[in-house]
Write a protein that holds these residues in place. Structure first.
Motif, PDB file in Angstrom:
ATOM      1  N   GLU A 286     -21.248  -3.018  23.419  1.00  0.00           N
ATOM      2  CA  GLU A 286     -21.460  -1.578  23.595  1.00  0.00           C
ATOM      3  C   GLU A 286     -22.932  -1.271  23.876  1.00  0.00           C
ATOM      4  OE1 GLU A 286     -19.563   1.177  23.698  1.00  0.00           O
ATOM      5  OE2 GLU A 286     -17.800  -0.131  23.768  1.00  0.00           O
ATOM      6  N   VAL A 287     -23.831  -1.989  23.217  1.00  0.00           N
ATOM      7  CA  VAL A 287     -25.264  -1.775  23.445  1.00  0.00           C
ATOM      8  C   VAL A 287     -25.617  -2.090  24.898  1.00  0.00           C
ATOM      9  CG1 VAL A 287     -27.587  -2.571  22.878  1.00  0.00           C
ATOM     10  CG2 VAL A 287     -25.929  -2.167  21.049  1.00  0.00           C
ATOM     11  N   LEU A 288     -25.141  -3.234  25.379  1.00  0.00           N
ATOM     12  CA  LEU A 288     -25.417  -3.606  26.770  1.00  0.00           C
ATOM     13  C   LEU A 288     -24.800  -2.611  27.739  1.00  0.00           C
ATOM     14  CD1 LEU A 288     -24.887  -7.467  26.566  1.00  0.00           C
ATOM     15  CD2 LEU A 288     -27.053  -6.270  26.911  1.00  0.00           C
ATOM     16  N   PHE A 289     -23.589  -2.190  27.439  1.00  0.00           N
ATOM     17  CA  PHE A 289     -22.897  -1.239  28.303  1.00  0.00           C
ATOM     18  C   PHE A 289     -23.669   0.075  28.391  1.00  0.00           C
ATOM     19  CE2 PHE A 289     -19.629   1.959  29.207  1.00  0.00           C
ATOM     20  CZ  PHE A 289     -18.979   1.379  30.285  1.00  0.00           C
ATOM     21  N   GLU A 290     -24.097   0.578  27.246  1.00  0.00           N
ATOM     22  CA  GLU A 290     -24.812   1.856  27.228  1.00  0.00           C
ATOM     23  C   GLU A 290     -26.158   1.763  27.941  1.00  0.00           C
ATOM     24  OE1 GLU A 290     -25.073   3.050  23.183  1.00  0.00           O
ATOM     25  OE2 GLU A 290     -22.911   3.363  22.958  1.00  0.00           O
ATOM     26  N   ARG A 291     -26.827   0.621  27.822  1.00  0.00           N
ATOM     27  CA  ARG A 291     -28.131   0.472  28.461  1.00  0.00           C
ATOM     28  C   ARG A 291     -28.031   0.462  29.983  1.00  0.00           C
ATOM     29  NH1 ARG A 291     -31.296  -4.338  25.121  1.00  0.00           N
ATOM     30  NH2 ARG A 291     -31.453  -3.224  23.124  1.00  0.00           N
TER      31      ARG A 291
ATOM     32  N   ILE B  11     -25.311   0.723  37.014  1.00  0.00           N
ATOM     33  CA  ILE B  11     -24.203   0.055  37.685  1.00  0.00           C
ATOM     34  C   ILE B  11     -23.210   1.072  38.236  1.00  0.00           C
ATOM     35  CG2 ILE B  11     -22.302  -1.591  37.400  1.00  0.00           C
ATOM     36  CD1 ILE B  11     -25.144  -2.796  37.388  1.00  0.00           C
ATOM     37  N   TYR B  12     -23.010   2.158  37.507  1.00  0.00           N
ATOM     38  CA  TYR B  12     -22.116   3.203  38.016  1.00  0.00           C
ATOM     39  C   TYR B  12     -22.680   3.778  39.318  1.00  0.00           C
ATOM     40  CZ  TYR B  12     -18.953   7.187  38.109  1.00  0.00           C
ATOM     41  OH  TYR B  12     -17.996   8.089  38.492  1.00  0.00           O
TER      42      TYR B  12
ATOM     43  N   VAL C 198     -16.973  -0.895  37.743  1.00  0.00           N
ATOM     44  CA  VAL C 198     -17.973  -0.988  36.678  1.00  0.00           C
ATOM     45  C   VAL C 198     -17.448  -1.864  35.551  1.00  0.00           C
ATOM     46  CG1 VAL C 198     -19.230   0.299  34.911  1.00  0.00           C
ATOM     47  CG2 VAL C 198     -19.049   1.221  37.225  1.00  0.00           C
ATOM     48  N   GLN C 199     -16.212  -1.614  35.149  1.00  0.00           N
ATOM     49  CA  GLN C 199     -15.624  -2.408  34.066  1.00  0.00           C
ATOM     50  C   GLN C 199     -15.538  -3.874  34.454  1.00  0.00           C
ATOM     51  OE1 GLN C 199     -11.541  -1.430  33.100  1.00  0.00           O
ATOM     52  NE2 GLN C 199     -11.789  -2.105  30.988  1.00  0.00           N
ATOM     53  N   ARG C 200     -15.116  -4.136  35.677  1.00  0.00           N
ATOM     54  CA  ARG C 200     -15.007  -5.528  36.128  1.00  0.00           C
ATOM     55  C   ARG C 200     -16.367  -6.211  36.181  1.00  0.00           C
ATOM     56  NH1 ARG C 200     -11.321  -4.511  41.325  1.00  0.00           N
ATOM     57  NH2 ARG C 200     -12.337  -6.427  42.034  1.00  0.00           N
ATOM     58  N   THR C 201     -17.406  -5.447  36.484  1.00  0.00           N
ATOM     59  CA  THR C 201     -18.761  -6.022  36.504  1.00  0.00           C
ATOM     60  C   THR C 201     -19.188  -6.458  35.112  1.00  0.00           C
ATOM     61  OG1 THR C 201     -19.420  -4.735  38.445  1.00  0.00           O
ATOM     62  CG2 THR C 201     -21.189  -5.529  36.994  1.00  0.00           C
ATOM     63  N   PHE C 202     -18.964  -5.608  34.120  1.00  0.00           N
ATOM     64  CA  PHE C 202     -19.364  -5.973  32.759  1.00  0.00           C
ATOM     65  C   PHE C 202     -18.514  -7.116  32.222  1.00  0.00           C
ATOM     66  CE2 PHE C 202     -21.643  -1.979  32.957  1.00  0.00           C
ATOM     67  CZ  PHE C 202     -22.775  -2.246  32.210  1.00  0.00           C
TER      68      PHE C 202
END
Length: 213
Positions: free
Chosen positions: A28-33, A38-39, A54-58
């Protein structure tokens, strides 16, 4: 005894390892940063399937975490995966056709405006013109000038020699200028875009001077 200084890359690599081990909070930390960056990468090119990409990238960064050795920023690593997902997306949509992203533009691959074109800003004017360039050139220009990736980072994202990156940046700026001269738009928008292109050209010269020093 000295203690090694931890860098942001070290911290994000540790977060990635923790996420891989099942720590959802680290993910979650990486996603929020990095979500916004990326979006924006995808939203500037598509009006549909942006959230899915975006989800597939993470998820892709999680699966490929062994390739993140800290020799680039985590953000650069994410952009490399995002580029891979974008190209894969278009290949899947145009299955049966041999796509060459050095030739095909978004106008060819994904007709219709991106979300940036509704912004009514100088950036939207450039975004519209970028859609007519080969996708490879659009990506390299956006990552260099809007996301401020360096030449070495771009070489990693695009899997190209750094000298080739500099050559394609020059070609991209030239192609963008020629396209905007053919369709300048409103006088105000054309003037703003021209100033932006001159700034980009100046930054390219600084990059090349530094590389040659």
């Amino acid at each position: 005894m000295t203690t090694a200084t931890r860098t942001p890359n070290d911290d994000e690599r540790a977060l990635l390892e923790a996420w891989r081990a099942g720590d959802a909070a680290a993910g979650e930390v990486l996603f929020e940063r990095h979500f916004d960056a990326i979006y924006s990468f995808f939203a500037g090119k598509l009006t549909i399937d942006v959230s899915d990409l975006v989800q597939r990238t993470f998820l892709g960064c999680l699966e490929a975490r062994d390739r993140f050795r800290g020799d680039c920023s985590f953000r650069t690593f994410l952009y490399a995966i995002a580029r891979h997902e974008l190209y894969g997306y278009f290949r899947a949509r145009h299955r049966g056709h041999a796509l060459d992203f050095a030739i095909s533009s978004l106008e060819d691959l994904s007709p219709g405006p991106s979300s940036l074109l509704h912004a009514g800003t100088d950036k939207a004017r450039l975004a519209e013109a970028l859609r007519g360039l080969p996708l490879e050139l659009q990506v390299i220009l956006e990552l260099r000038f809007w996301q401020d990736l360096s030449g070495p980072d771009l070489a990693l994202v695009l899997d190209l020699p750094e000298g080739t990156v500099r050559s394609r940046l020059r070609r991209g700026v030239t192609a963008l200028r020629e396209r905007m001269l053919k369709d300048p738009g409103s006088p105000t928008g054309a003037a703003a875009a021209a100033r932006q292109l001159e700034e980009w050209s100046a930054r390219l010269q600084v990059d090349e001077d530094a590389a040659d020093a």
